[in-house]
Scaffold this active site. Structure first.
Site, PDB file in Angstrom:
ATOM      1  N   LYS A  34     117.729  24.476  -3.169  1.00 47.19           N
ATOM      2  CA  LYS A  34     116.684  24.668  -2.215  1.00 47.19           C
ATOM      3  C   LYS A  34     115.415  25.473  -2.589  1.00 47.19           C
ATOM      4  O   LYS A  34     114.387  25.572  -2.100  1.00 47.19           O
ATOM      5  CB  LYS A  34     117.259  24.926  -0.906  1.00 47.19           C
ATOM      6  CG  LYS A  34     117.788  23.812  -0.114  1.00 47.19           C
ATOM      7  CD  LYS A  34     118.294  24.626   1.262  1.00 47.19           C
ATOM      8  CE  LYS A  34     118.882  23.596   1.349  1.00 47.19           C
ATOM      9  NZ  LYS A  34     120.679  23.632   1.205  1.00 47.19           N
ATOM     10  N   SER A  41     119.083  27.278   5.761  1.00 47.42           N
ATOM     11  CA  SER A  41     119.307  26.452   4.735  1.00 47.42           C
ATOM     12  C   SER A  41     119.385  25.061   5.582  1.00 47.42           C
ATOM     13  O   SER A  41     120.988  24.053   4.913  1.00 47.42           O
ATOM     14  CB  SER A  41     120.811  27.114   4.313  1.00 47.42           C
ATOM     15  OG  SER A  41     121.241  26.241   3.226  1.00 47.42           O
ATOM     16  N   SER A  83     123.533  24.972  -2.328  1.00 47.70           N
ATOM     17  CA  SER A  83     121.833  25.302  -1.637  1.00 47.70           C
ATOM     18  C   SER A  83     121.100  25.582  -2.376  1.00 47.70           C
ATOM     19  O   SER A  83     120.090  25.824  -2.210  1.00 47.70           O
ATOM     20  CB  SER A  83     122.635  25.363   0.019  1.00 47.70           C
ATOM     21  OG  SER A  83     122.640  24.340   0.530  1.00 47.70           O
TER      22      SER A  83
END
Length: 482
Positions: free
Chosen positions: A113, A314, A110
């Site tokens: 991102k 997230s 993640s």
């Protein structure tokens, strides 16, 4: 709490060079409430007192030797596996301070991102809003809802994302535009997106596992099937949510209900060619303008808020939608492949080492992604050095150690508490993959950026890997490293 909050604000605002003043009421929760509260409330509000200044330009910068001494014992521990890639740099100058495999592409999870956030802010701008439109169909009574890629669109005031655009508002505009004409059919146009609904590099359990879902140009509430339950779970810190299998049709049916159209009269299709925006339609009633006339439009929260949501929660669905906005801004197909190519191109435009970046998606769910730690520290330094102020929006949503988001219950041990409140970072987790990238303020007040990516951790090593990553952040926070 006040100490941590102050540290958090110093860290974020130092990155963008903003000074903050404290209004009188804030004194209450900073521990300076007057003994005679009633008298204080009756008195005139005092002038604001400056409590947070900009970054200290004279704060000493760590030396590469000092950072190496602090981190070398920590980056080779067994808990992080045998592929540990690290980059540490000074935000103000961009000078590298430590590296270990820093230019090697690594599965980022993640942490991806951060790249999605910076590239969409550069490509679309912080104020851009994603439209959802309704236009007249090819036959009388047909209303076409055209998805523009807003994943936060709500059905009504009870939506998942506060302040989101709403289908009931759009339905009201349609009824006004049609006058006495009754809608009889709803066509769902989600053709803006192309390619597969799920990225081939996703693990088999992701499409139905509660953290991913089908990516379509029209959806409501991030494709959550039970918004009320999802909101309760979110409040309890659980971001998992069951998703509908066909988000575009589910949104179309919700829109049809608001218009009084039966579910059986909802089907996928495309809007008539040459749809006319309402602003260009003059004063002619929409119902009389013919196929393609715009009947209504609602717009998402501004991009700066969408990026904040993506990073702080997230949110994988939001991330994939924002990645496609980069593709659309660069005239690429709004698909996984198109978004990856567009984000790579925008990263190059920003002067980042795009040859160290390979993206298959925007969320980090794909194991096909590769990002180098040095690209991440370059990216964070660029967003924080003031040269591109629109990019600083990525800092607002970054979790704070022992305070918020995915770091809320971390940095609580004796070995890591030095990082509490002064480490602000995006985390990433897949099986065997553990990553972190963000900002940290040293004991001397110098703002650093750091990234640690590991993708060969034992499958059962999550807790140990997280503790080891936290010790690295805490080491940077607790030393002058000189």
């Amino acid at each position: 709490m006040p100490v941590v909050l102050a540290a958090v604000l110093v860290l974020v605002l130092a990155a963008v060079g903003i000074a903050v003043v404290r209004p009188g009421p804030v004194a209450d929760w900073l521990g300076t409430e007057p003994a005679d509260r009633g008298a204080a409330e009756a008195a005139a509000e005092p002038a604001p007192v400056a409590v947070l200044a900009g970054a200290d330009a004279n704060a000493p910068m760590p030396t590469p030797e000092g950072v190496r001494a602090a981190l070398a014992p920590l980056v080779g521990v067994p808990a992080l596996g045998d592929r540990v890639h690290v980059s540490v740099a000074d935000v103000t100058t961009g000078q590298p301070l430590f590296g270990r495999g820093e230019d090697d592409g690594t599965v980022p999870a993640s942490v991806t991102k951060l790249v999605t956030g910076v590239t969409v802010l550069a490509a679309r701008g912080p104020a851009y809003r994603i439209p959802t439109r309704a236009v007249a169909g090819a036959t009388p009574g047909e209303v076409v809802i055209v998805g523009g890629g807003d994943p936060t669109l709500a059905v009504d005031k009870n939506g998942f994302y506060p302040g989101a655009a709403r289908l009931d508002d759009l339905a009201g505009q349609v009824r006004d535009a049609l006058g006495g004409t009754k809608p009889t059919k709803v066509t769902v146009d989600s053709s803006l997106y192309s390619g597969p609904l799920f990225e081939p590099g996703w693990d088999d359990d992701i499409p139905t596992g509660g953290y991913g879902g089908a990516i379509t140009a029209l959806m409501t509430d991030g494709a959550r099937s039970d918004v009320s339950r999802a909101k309760k779970d979110e409040a309890a810190g659980n971001h998992w949510a069951e998703r509908v299998s066909q988000p575009d049709l589910a949104a179309g049916r919700a829109f049809a209900r608001l218009l009084g159209v039966p579910a059986g009269a909802v089907a996928r299709g495309t809007a008539p060619a040459g749809s006319t925006p309402a602003a260009d339609a003059g004063t002619t009633p929409a119902a009389a303008q013919g196929p393609g006339a715009e009947l209504g439009r609602v717009e998402s929260l501004p991009m700066v808020r969408l990026v904040d949501i993506m990073i702080s929660d997230s949110d994988n669905i939001v991330a994939e939608a924002l990645a496609r906005q980069v593709a659309l801004a660069r005239n690429q197909p709004a698909s996984f492949a198109g978004a990856g190519a567009a984000m790579d191109a925008v990263a190059g435009e920003l002067g980042l080492p795009a040859d160290e970046l390979t993206l298959a998606d925007g969320s980090g769910l794909s194991r096909s992604n590769r990002i180098s730690p040095s690209l991440l520290t370059d990216l964070i330094a660029l967003a924080g050095d003031g040269s591109r102020p629109e990019l600083a929006a990525i800092f607002g949503g970054l979790p704070v150690a022992d305070w918020s988001g995915t770091l809320a219950d971390r940095y609580e041990t004796a070995a890591t508490k030095a990082g509490a409140g002064v480490v602000r970072a995006k985390t990433g987790t897949l099986t065997k993959v553990h990553a972190v990238a963000g900002l940290v303020s040293t004991a001397d007040g110098r703002l650093l950026t750091f990234a640690v990516l590991t993708d060969a951790v034992p499958p059962d090593g999550l807790t140990a890997a997280r503790g080891a990553l936290d010790q690295i952040g805490a080491a940077l926070a607790g030393c002058g490293c000189r």
